[in-house]
Design a protein around this motif. Structure first.
Motif, PDB file in Angstrom:
ATOM      1  N   ASN A  31      60.216  22.572 -15.593  1.00 52.69           N
ATOM      2  CA  ASN A  31      60.199  23.241 -16.890  1.00 52.69           C
ATOM      3  C   ASN A  31      58.971  22.750 -17.657  1.00 52.69           C
ATOM      4  O   ASN A  31      58.864  21.568 -17.981  1.00 52.69           O
ATOM      5  CB  ASN A  31      61.493  22.903 -17.642  1.00 52.69           C
ATOM      6  N   THR A  32      58.035  23.628 -17.969  1.00 50.02           N
ATOM      7  CA  THR A  32      56.778  23.205 -18.592  1.00 50.02           C
ATOM      8  C   THR A  32      56.935  22.760 -20.042  1.00 50.02           C
ATOM      9  O   THR A  32      56.156  21.943 -20.518  1.00 50.02           O
ATOM     10  CB  THR A  32      55.706  24.308 -18.487  1.00 50.02           C
ATOM     11  N   GLU A  33      57.921  23.278 -20.760  1.00 52.68           N
ATOM     12  CA  GLU A  33      58.154  22.800 -22.131  1.00 52.68           C
ATOM     13  C   GLU A  33      58.593  21.340 -22.109  1.00 52.68           C
ATOM     14  O   GLU A  33      58.117  20.514 -22.889  1.00 52.68           O
ATOM     15  CB  GLU A  33      59.210  23.646 -22.837  1.00 52.68           C
ATOM     16  N   MET A  34      59.491  21.016 -21.217  1.00 56.49           N
ATOM     17  CA  MET A  34      59.947  19.641 -21.067  1.00 56.49           C
ATOM     18  C   MET A  34      58.793  18.752 -20.606  1.00 56.49           C
ATOM     19  O   MET A  34      58.573  17.658 -21.129  1.00 56.49           O
ATOM     20  CB  MET A  34      61.095  19.573 -20.064  1.00 56.49           C
ATOM     21  N   SER A  35      58.044  19.226 -19.637  1.00 55.25           N
ATOM     22  CA  SER A  35      56.913  18.477 -19.102  1.00 55.25           C
ATOM     23  C   SER A  35      55.884  18.183 -20.194  1.00 55.25           C
ATOM     24  O   SER A  35      55.381  17.062 -20.291  1.00 55.25           O
ATOM     25  CB  SER A  35      56.271  19.272 -17.969  1.00 55.25           C
ATOM     26  N   GLU A  36      55.573  19.165 -21.016  1.00 52.31           N
ATOM     27  CA  GLU A  36      54.588  18.981 -22.082  1.00 52.31           C
ATOM     28  C   GLU A  36      54.995  17.851 -23.021  1.00 52.31           C
ATOM     29  O   GLU A  36      54.184  16.985 -23.364  1.00 52.31           O
ATOM     30  CB  GLU A  36      54.406  20.282 -22.858  1.00 52.31           C
ATOM     31  N   ARG A  37      56.239  17.828 -23.420  1.00 49.31           N
ATOM     32  CA  ARG A  37      56.727  16.787 -24.329  1.00 49.31           C
ATOM     33  C   ARG A  37      56.747  15.422 -23.644  1.00 49.31           C
ATOM     34  O   ARG A  37      56.426  14.406 -24.246  1.00 49.31           O
ATOM     35  CB  ARG A  37      58.110  17.159 -24.848  1.00 49.31           C
ATOM     36  N   SER A  38      57.127  15.406 -22.385  1.00 47.31           N
ATOM     37  CA  SER A  38      57.172  14.158 -21.634  1.00 47.31           C
ATOM     38  C   SER A  38      55.773  13.573 -21.453  1.00 47.31           C
ATOM     39  O   SER A  38      55.555  12.378 -21.671  1.00 47.31           O
ATOM     40  CB  SER A  38      57.826  14.392 -20.273  1.00 47.31           C
ATOM     41  N   LEU A  39      54.830  14.403 -21.068  1.00 50.04           N
ATOM     42  CA  LEU A  39      53.451  13.936 -20.887  1.00 50.04           C
ATOM     43  C   LEU A  39      52.874  13.387 -22.192  1.00 50.04           C
ATOM     44  O   LEU A  39      52.171  12.372 -22.195  1.00 50.04           O
ATOM     45  CB  LEU A  39      52.572  15.068 -20.361  1.00 50.04           C
ATOM     46  N   ALA A  40      53.199  14.044 -23.301  1.00 46.72           N
ATOM     47  CA  ALA A  40      52.648  13.649 -24.604  1.00 46.72           C
ATOM     48  C   ALA A  40      53.120  12.271 -25.046  1.00 46.72           C
ATOM     49  O   ALA A  40      52.429  11.616 -25.832  1.00 46.72           O
ATOM     50  CB  ALA A  40      53.012  14.695 -25.658  1.00 46.72           C
ATOM     51  N   THR A  41      54.248  11.819 -24.561  1.00 44.65           N
ATOM     52  CA  THR A  41      54.765  10.515 -24.982  1.00 44.65           C
ATOM     53  C   THR A  41      54.548   9.425 -23.932  1.00 44.65           C
ATOM     54  O   THR A  41      55.058   8.320 -24.072  1.00 44.65           O
ATOM     55  CB  THR A  41      56.263  10.608 -25.337  1.00 44.65           C
ATOM     56  N   SER A  42      53.795   9.714 -22.913  1.00 47.61           N
ATOM     57  CA  SER A  42      53.488   8.725 -21.878  1.00 47.61           C
ATOM     58  C   SER A  42      52.484   7.707 -22.401  1.00 47.61           C
ATOM     59  O   SER A  42      51.695   7.994 -23.301  1.00 47.61           O
ATOM     60  CB  SER A  42      52.917   9.411 -20.638  1.00 47.61           C
ATOM     61  N   LEU A  43      52.484   6.526 -21.807  1.00 47.69           N
ATOM     62  CA  LEU A  43      51.548   5.470 -22.196  1.00 47.69           C
ATOM     63  C   LEU A  43      50.151   5.675 -21.619  1.00 47.69           C
ATOM     64  O   LEU A  43      49.152   5.398 -22.274  1.00 47.69           O
ATOM     65  CB  LEU A  43      52.065   4.106 -21.715  1.00 47.69           C
ATOM     66  N   TYR A  44      50.100   6.134 -20.377  1.00 40.34           N
ATOM     67  CA  TYR A  44      48.822   6.169 -19.659  1.00 40.34           C
ATOM     68  C   TYR A  44      48.970   7.110 -18.478  1.00 40.34           C
ATOM     69  O   TYR A  44      50.055   7.238 -17.907  1.00 40.34           O
ATOM     70  CB  TYR A  44      48.492   4.757 -19.167  1.00 40.34           C
ATOM     71  N   GLY A  45      47.880   7.733 -18.094  1.00 40.55           N
ATOM     72  CA  GLY A  45      47.905   8.591 -16.924  1.00 40.55           C
ATOM     73  C   GLY A  45      46.556   8.668 -16.249  1.00 40.55           C
ATOM     74  O   GLY A  45      45.520   8.385 -16.859  1.00 40.55           O
ATOM     75  N   VAL A  46      46.590   9.016 -14.985  1.00 44.32           N
ATOM     76  CA  VAL A  46      45.370   9.299 -14.232  1.00 44.32           C
ATOM     77  C   VAL A  46      45.546  10.621 -13.509  1.00 44.32           C
ATOM     78  O   VAL A  46      46.653  10.984 -13.100  1.00 44.32           O
ATOM     79  CB  VAL A  46      45.000   8.186 -13.225  1.00 44.32           C
ATOM     80  N   THR A  47      44.450  11.332 -13.383  1.00 44.92           N
ATOM     81  CA  THR A  47      44.429  12.596 -12.660  1.00 44.92           C
ATOM     82  C   THR A  47      43.281  12.541 -11.669  1.00 44.92           C
ATOM     83  O   THR A  47      42.171  12.127 -12.021  1.00 44.92           O
ATOM     84  CB  THR A  47      44.247  13.779 -13.623  1.00 44.92           C
ATOM     85  N   VAL A  48      43.551  12.930 -10.448  1.00 49.14           N
ATOM     86  CA  VAL A  48      42.548  12.917  -9.388  1.00 49.14           C
ATOM     87  C   VAL A  48      42.172  14.364  -9.087  1.00 49.14           C
ATOM     88  O   VAL A  48      43.046  15.210  -8.886  1.00 49.14           O
ATOM     89  CB  VAL A  48      43.080  12.224  -8.116  1.00 49.14           C
ATOM     90  N   THR A  49      40.873  14.620  -9.056  1.00 48.21           N
ATOM     91  CA  THR A  49      40.397  15.981  -8.816  1.00 48.21           C
ATOM     92  C   THR A  49      39.290  15.999  -7.763  1.00 48.21           C
ATOM     93  O   THR A  49      38.599  14.998  -7.540  1.00 48.21           O
ATOM     94  CB  THR A  49      39.844  16.620 -10.106  1.00 48.21           C
ATOM     95  N   ILE A  50      39.133  17.154  -7.158  1.00 47.64           N
ATOM     96  CA  ILE A  50      37.976  17.459  -6.318  1.00 47.64           C
ATOM     97  C   ILE A  50      37.403  18.750  -6.870  1.00 47.64           C
ATOM     98  O   ILE A  50      38.103  19.762  -6.935  1.00 47.64           O
ATOM     99  CB  ILE A  50      38.351  17.614  -4.836  1.00 47.64           C
ATOM    100  N   ASP A  51      36.161  18.698  -7.311  1.00 48.26           N
ATOM    101  CA  ASP A  51      35.502  19.867  -7.912  1.00 48.26           C
ATOM    102  C   ASP A  51      36.365  20.484  -9.014  1.00 48.26           C
ATOM    103  O   ASP A  51      36.484  21.710  -9.127  1.00 48.26           O
ATOM    104  CB  ASP A  51      35.158  20.914  -6.854  1.00 48.26           C
ATOM    105  N   GLY A  52      37.018  19.638  -9.807  1.00 50.78           N
ATOM    106  CA  GLY A  52      37.823  20.093 -10.932  1.00 50.78           C
ATOM    107  C   GLY A  52      39.235  20.511 -10.595  1.00 50.78           C
ATOM    108  O   GLY A  52      40.046  20.732 -11.487  1.00 50.78           O
ATOM    109  N   ALA A  53      39.571  20.610  -9.315  1.00 46.78           N
ATOM    110  CA  ALA A  53      40.919  21.010  -8.907  1.00 46.78           C
ATOM    111  C   ALA A  53      41.782  19.765  -8.704  1.00 46.78           C
ATOM    112  O   ALA A  53      41.358  18.820  -8.032  1.00 46.78           O
ATOM    113  CB  ALA A  53      40.868  21.808  -7.613  1.00 46.78           C
ATOM    114  N   PRO A  54      42.990  19.744  -9.266  1.00 49.75           N
ATOM    115  CA  PRO A  54      43.831  18.551  -9.152  1.00 49.75           C
ATOM    116  C   PRO A  54      44.371  18.353  -7.741  1.00 49.75           C
ATOM    117  O   PRO A  54      44.832  19.294  -7.096  1.00 49.75           O
ATOM    118  CB  PRO A  54      44.977  18.842 -10.128  1.00 49.75           C
ATOM    119  N   ILE A  55      44.284  17.091  -7.268  1.00 54.34           N
ATOM    120  CA  ILE A  55      44.872  16.754  -5.968  1.00 54.34           C
ATOM    121  C   ILE A  55      45.846  15.586  -6.081  1.00 54.34           C
ATOM    122  O   ILE A  55      46.560  15.284  -5.134  1.00 54.34           O
ATOM    123  CB  ILE A  55      43.803  16.441  -4.901  1.00 54.34           C
TER     124      ILE A  55
END
Length: 140
Positions: A31-55
């Protein structure tokens, strides 16, 4: 095996990146509404990409002092086994090491997907302790 040329960014995945990676590893529909709120209250995150695409992605939730919970470590199946997950875990654990209280211990928890416990054991995680029982309930 050819080395994967990726970029790891200290940022939370976007809601759509989170959904894509979550669902790609078989965790079900998100559920993206739930995910949005959860991500917003996280302490820290990392995202790994190749040419801008998430992996890959990973994040930390908790109080930022004594309790830290590693959440949503996910790597697209086609990139698993190539060091991406290890890089994510190194970033997450470095963040915790730098931010935990100087004079206290840090409790770090996580849930491992089936078949992935060996991966986390390489970072010092153990499946429970004799004096503790991990417990969980889900409200749906």
């Amino acid at each position: 095996m050819e080395k994967v040329n990726y970029t790891i960014s200290e940022r939370m995945p976007t809601v759509l990146e989170h959904k894509q990676l979550w669902e790609s590893v078989g965790w079900g529909s998100l559920n993206t509404e739930m995910s949005e709120r959860s991500l917003a209250t996280s302490l820290y995150g990392v995202t790994v990409t190749i040419d801008g695409a998430p992996i890959g992605m990973g994040r930390i939730v908790g109080d930022g002092v004594m309790y830290f919970y590693i959440q949503d470590v996910a790597v697209l199946p086609s990139f698993q086994g190539q060091g991406v997950g290890k890089a994510i875990m190194r970033h997450l654990l470095t963040y915790i090491e730098k931010r935990r209280h100087d004079d206290g211990i840090a409790f770090i928890g996580l849930f491992a997907a089936e078949g992935k416990t060996e991966f986390y054991e390489k970072f010092g995680f153990k499946n429970g302790f004799p004096q503790m029982t991990g417990m969980l309930t889900v409200l749906d």
